[in-house]
Write a protein that holds these residues in place. Structure first.
Motif, PDB file in Angstrom:
ATOM      1  N   ASN A   1      83.559  51.694 -19.298  1.00 42.00           N
ATOM      2  CA  ASN A   1      82.487  51.763 -20.315  1.00 42.00           C
ATOM      3  C   ASN A   1      81.818  50.256 -20.814  1.00 42.00           C
ATOM      4  N   ALA A   2      81.705  49.500 -19.715  1.00 47.30           N
ATOM      5  CA  ALA A   2      80.992  48.178 -20.168  1.00 47.30           C
ATOM      6  C   ALA A   2      81.804  47.334 -21.259  1.00 47.30           C
ATOM      7  N   GLY A   3      83.016  47.759 -21.595  1.00 46.12           N
ATOM      8  CA  GLY A   3      83.679  47.114 -22.551  1.00 46.12           C
ATOM      9  C   GLY A   3      83.349  47.361 -23.905  1.00 46.12           C
ATOM     10  N   ILE A   4      82.687  48.364 -24.205  1.00 49.67           N
ATOM     11  CA  ILE A   4      82.309  48.935 -25.630  1.00 49.67           C
ATOM     12  C   ILE A   4      83.274  49.699 -26.342  1.00 49.67           C
ATOM     13  N   ASP A   5      83.358  48.968 -27.646  1.00 45.58           N
ATOM     14  CA  ASP A   5      84.466  49.251 -28.449  1.00 45.58           C
ATOM     15  C   ASP A   5      83.816  50.119 -29.576  1.00 45.58           C
ATOM     16  N   ARG A   6      84.709  51.408 -29.676  1.00 45.34           N
ATOM     17  CA  ARG A   6      84.387  52.231 -30.955  1.00 45.34           C
ATOM     18  C   ARG A   6      85.446  52.311 -32.040  1.00 45.34           C
ATOM     19  N   SER A   7      86.286  51.384 -32.070  1.00 41.13           N
ATOM     20  CA  SER A   7      87.420  51.330 -33.109  1.00 41.13           C
ATOM     21  C   SER A   7      87.160  49.875 -33.870  1.00 41.13           C
ATOM     22  N   ASN A   8      87.496  50.015 -35.246  1.00 42.71           N
ATOM     23  CA  ASN A   8      87.644  48.802 -35.982  1.00 42.71           C
ATOM     24  C   ASN A   8      85.937  48.241 -36.151  1.00 42.71           C
ATOM     25  N   VAL A   9      85.137  48.884 -36.097  1.00 41.51           N
ATOM     26  CA  VAL A   9      83.761  48.669 -36.366  1.00 41.51           C
ATOM     27  C   VAL A   9      83.119  49.300 -37.508  1.00 41.51           C
ATOM     28  N   PRO A  10      83.493  48.570 -38.607  1.00 39.01           N
ATOM     29  CA  PRO A  10      82.898  49.045 -40.035  1.00 39.01           C
ATOM     30  C   PRO A  10      81.451  49.190 -40.074  1.00 39.01           C
ATOM     31  N   GLY A  11      81.088  50.301 -40.535  1.00 41.86           N
ATOM     32  CA  GLY A  11      79.387  50.248 -40.742  1.00 41.86           C
ATOM     33  C   GLY A  11      78.485  50.498 -39.567  1.00 41.86           C
ATOM     34  N   HIS A  12      79.183  50.490 -38.311  1.00 41.88           N
ATOM     35  CA  HIS A  12      78.397  50.866 -37.251  1.00 41.88           C
ATOM     36  C   HIS A  12      79.257  51.546 -36.312  1.00 41.88           C
ATOM     37  N   ASP A  13      78.667  52.048 -35.012  1.00 41.21           N
ATOM     38  CA  ASP A  13      79.044  53.155 -34.030  1.00 41.21           C
ATOM     39  C   ASP A  13      79.900  52.199 -33.029  1.00 41.21           C
ATOM     40  N   LEU A  14      79.216  51.106 -32.395  1.00 39.32           N
ATOM     41  CA  LEU A  14      79.757  50.529 -31.565  1.00 39.32           C
ATOM     42  C   LEU A  14      79.836  48.852 -31.543  1.00 39.32           C
ATOM     43  N   LEU A  15      80.754  48.368 -30.744  1.00 39.10           N
ATOM     44  CA  LEU A  15      80.626  46.951 -30.432  1.00 39.10           C
ATOM     45  C   LEU A  15      80.624  46.523 -29.091  1.00 39.10           C
ATOM     46  N   LEU A  16      79.613  45.639 -29.023  1.00 41.95           N
ATOM     47  CA  LEU A  16      79.382  45.471 -27.777  1.00 41.95           C
ATOM     48  C   LEU A  16      80.209  44.070 -27.142  1.00 41.95           C
ATOM     49  N   LEU A  17      80.585  43.788 -25.908  1.00 44.57           N
ATOM     50  CA  LEU A  17      80.956  42.422 -25.777  1.00 44.57           C
ATOM     51  C   LEU A  17      80.207  41.443 -25.847  1.00 44.57           C
ATOM     52  N   PRO A  18      80.615  40.099 -26.095  1.00 51.24           N
ATOM     53  CA  PRO A  18      79.758  39.015 -26.292  1.00 51.24           C
ATOM     54  C   PRO A  18      78.810  39.106 -24.976  1.00 51.24           C
ATOM     55  N   ARG A  19      77.599  38.604 -25.000  1.00 57.28           N
ATOM     56  CA  ARG A  19      76.632  38.544 -23.680  1.00 57.28           C
ATOM     57  C   ARG A  19      77.203  37.583 -22.926  1.00 57.28           C
ATOM     58  N   HIS A  20      77.705  36.404 -23.156  1.00 52.61           N
ATOM     59  CA  HIS A  20      78.070  35.277 -22.235  1.00 52.61           C
ATOM     60  C   HIS A  20      79.495  34.623 -22.874  1.00 52.61           C
ATOM     61  N   PRO A  21      80.604  35.427 -22.486  1.00 50.34           N
ATOM     62  CA  PRO A  21      81.795  35.182 -23.229  1.00 50.34           C
ATOM     63  C   PRO A  21      82.364  33.561 -22.777  1.00 50.34           C
ATOM     64  N   SER A  22      82.008  32.869 -21.855  1.00 49.43           N
ATOM     65  CA  SER A  22      82.382  31.956 -21.605  1.00 49.43           C
ATOM     66  C   SER A  22      81.475  30.745 -22.427  1.00 49.43           C
ATOM     67  N   ALA A  23      80.294  30.972 -22.580  1.00 52.41           N
ATOM     68  CA  ALA A  23      79.340  30.173 -23.478  1.00 52.41           C
ATOM     69  C   ALA A  23      79.929  30.223 -24.883  1.00 52.41           C
ATOM     70  N   SER A  24      80.450  31.482 -25.381  1.00 52.87           N
ATOM     71  CA  SER A  24      80.920  31.525 -26.501  1.00 52.87           C
ATOM     72  C   SER A  24      82.259  30.988 -26.691  1.00 52.87           C
ATOM     73  N   ALA A  25      83.087  30.828 -25.579  1.00 48.94           N
ATOM     74  CA  ALA A  25      84.208  29.814 -25.804  1.00 48.94           C
ATOM     75  C   ALA A  25      83.935  28.386 -25.726  1.00 48.94           C
ATOM     76  N   GLU A  26      82.876  27.994 -25.198  1.00 46.69           N
ATOM     77  CA  GLU A  26      82.419  26.675 -25.354  1.00 46.69           C
ATOM     78  C   GLU A  26      82.141  26.274 -26.635  1.00 46.69           C
ATOM     79  N   GLU A  27      81.392  27.117 -27.176  1.00 43.55           N
ATOM     80  CA  GLU A  27      80.908  27.002 -28.598  1.00 43.55           C
ATOM     81  C   GLU A  27      82.043  26.937 -29.649  1.00 43.55           C
TER      82      GLU A  27
END
Length: 251
Positions: A109-135
Motif C-alpha cells: 500500500n505504498a506504506g500509507i498508514d491509517r492508524s494514529n492519524v488524528p484529524g485525517h484519514d491517511l498518513l503518507l510516507l515522507p517524499r524523500h526519507p534520506s533527505a529528511s534524515a539529512e535535515e
C-alpha cells in the motif's frame, strides 16, 4: 551497544522541528545513531491527507473491485487511488497491493498508514526519507540518522523495523575479501547495517498507542570495513521483483 527511547515527545504537528524536540530531551554523543520513525517525519512534513483528496479514477475502481472479490471485504477506491499516486509500480494487485515507492522501497500500500492519524484519514510516507534524515541530522549533535518504518517480509510472519532513509553513515558494510575463522575468503557477505539498527530500535519504539518514535543507539561501531550506500536493490539485480513483474503482466 545500548539503545534507549527519547521520552515525552509530544504529538507531532506539521512544521514541527524534530531535531529540536529531540535535542531538548536527550544529550546526544557525536557517535550516536538516532532512529526516527517515519510517522513523525511524515507528520512534521505535512504528509497527512484525507481520502477526499484522491477521487478514484477507472484504474483505482478496477483495483478496488478486484480486491473486494479476492478478500470479500469492502474496499474504498479512493484508497486505491492514493496508493497509485504514491507508487511508481504495482508488483502484486491481489489479494493486496505490493508497490514500489518513488524512492525505491517495496512495501504494501505504498506504506500509507491509517492508524494514529488524528484529524485525517491517511498518513503518507515522507517524499524523500534520506533527505529528511539529512535535515534532522543537521540540527543534532549526532550526524547519523535513520528514518525507520515497519513492514512485512516475504517468507516471514509479522512485521519488522526497516530503514527507508539514512544520513551520516553507509547503508551497509562489505565483508567481501575478508576471511572467516578457518581462513576462507568471504565472497558474498554484505551486511545491511541500517536495516539491522532499524529493527533493533523498533523493539523499543513499539507499536499502537504506546509507541516511542525516536530511539538512540549508543556504542555502535561500523568497524574497519568498506561501506556502501546501496540499500534498495536495483531492478536489474532483483530477480524476485523481475519475476513478480512478469507474473503480474501475464495475469
Amino acid at each position: 551497544m545500548k539503545l534507549f527511547a527519547v521520552p515525552d515527545l509530544p504529538e507531532i504537528e506539521p512544521g514541527d522541528d524534530i531535531a529540536s524536540l529531540i535535542d531538548e530531551r536527550v544529550d546526544l554523543e557525536p557517535s550516536d545513531v538516532v532512529c526516527v520513525a517515519s510517522t513523525i517525519v511524515s507528520k512534521a512534513e505535512g504528509r497527512l491527507a484525507d481520502l477526499s483528496a484522491f477521487p478514484a479514477g477507472p484504474r483505482a475502481r478496477e483495483i478496488a473491485a478486484n480486491l473486494e472479490d479476492a478478500t470479500g471485504e469492502p474496499k474504498d477506491p479512493r484508497f486505491a487511488q492514493a496508493v497509485l499516486e504514491e507508487s511508481v509500480g504495482l508488483l502484486i494487485e491481489s489479494p493486496f497491493l505490493l508497490t514500489e515507492t518513488r524512492f525505491g522501497h517495496v512495501t504494501v500500500n505504498a506504506g500509507i498508514d491509517r492508524s494514529n492519524v488524528p484529524g485525517h484519514d491517511l498518513l503518507l510516507l515522507p517524499r524523500h526519507p534520506s533527505a529528511s534524515a539529512e535535515e534532522i541530522a543537521g540540527g543534532l549533535d549526532a550526524d547519523r540518522v535513520i528514518v525507520t518504518d515497519t513492514c512485512g517480509r516475504p517468507f516471514r510472519h509479522g512485521q519488522r523495523g526497516v530503514a527507508i532513509g539514512w544520513a551520516g553513515m553507509p547503508a551497509s558494510r562489505d565483508w567481501r575479501g575478508e576471511h572467516d575463522r578457518t581462513g576462507r575468503e568471504l565472497g558474498v557477505t554484505v551486511q545491511n547495517v541500517i536495516d539491522e539498527l532499524a529493527a533493533a530500535s523498533n523493539l523499543l519504539a513499539g507499536e499502537g498507542a504506546g509507541g516511542t518514535p525516536v530511539v538512540v543507539v549508543r556504542g555502535f561501531e561500523f568497524g574497519d570495513h568498506e561501506g556502501s550506500d546501496e540499500h534498495f536493490r536495483e531492478i536489474e539485480g532483483d530477480l524476485v521483483r523481475q519475476a513478480l513483474r512478469e507474473w503480474n503482466d501475464g495475469s
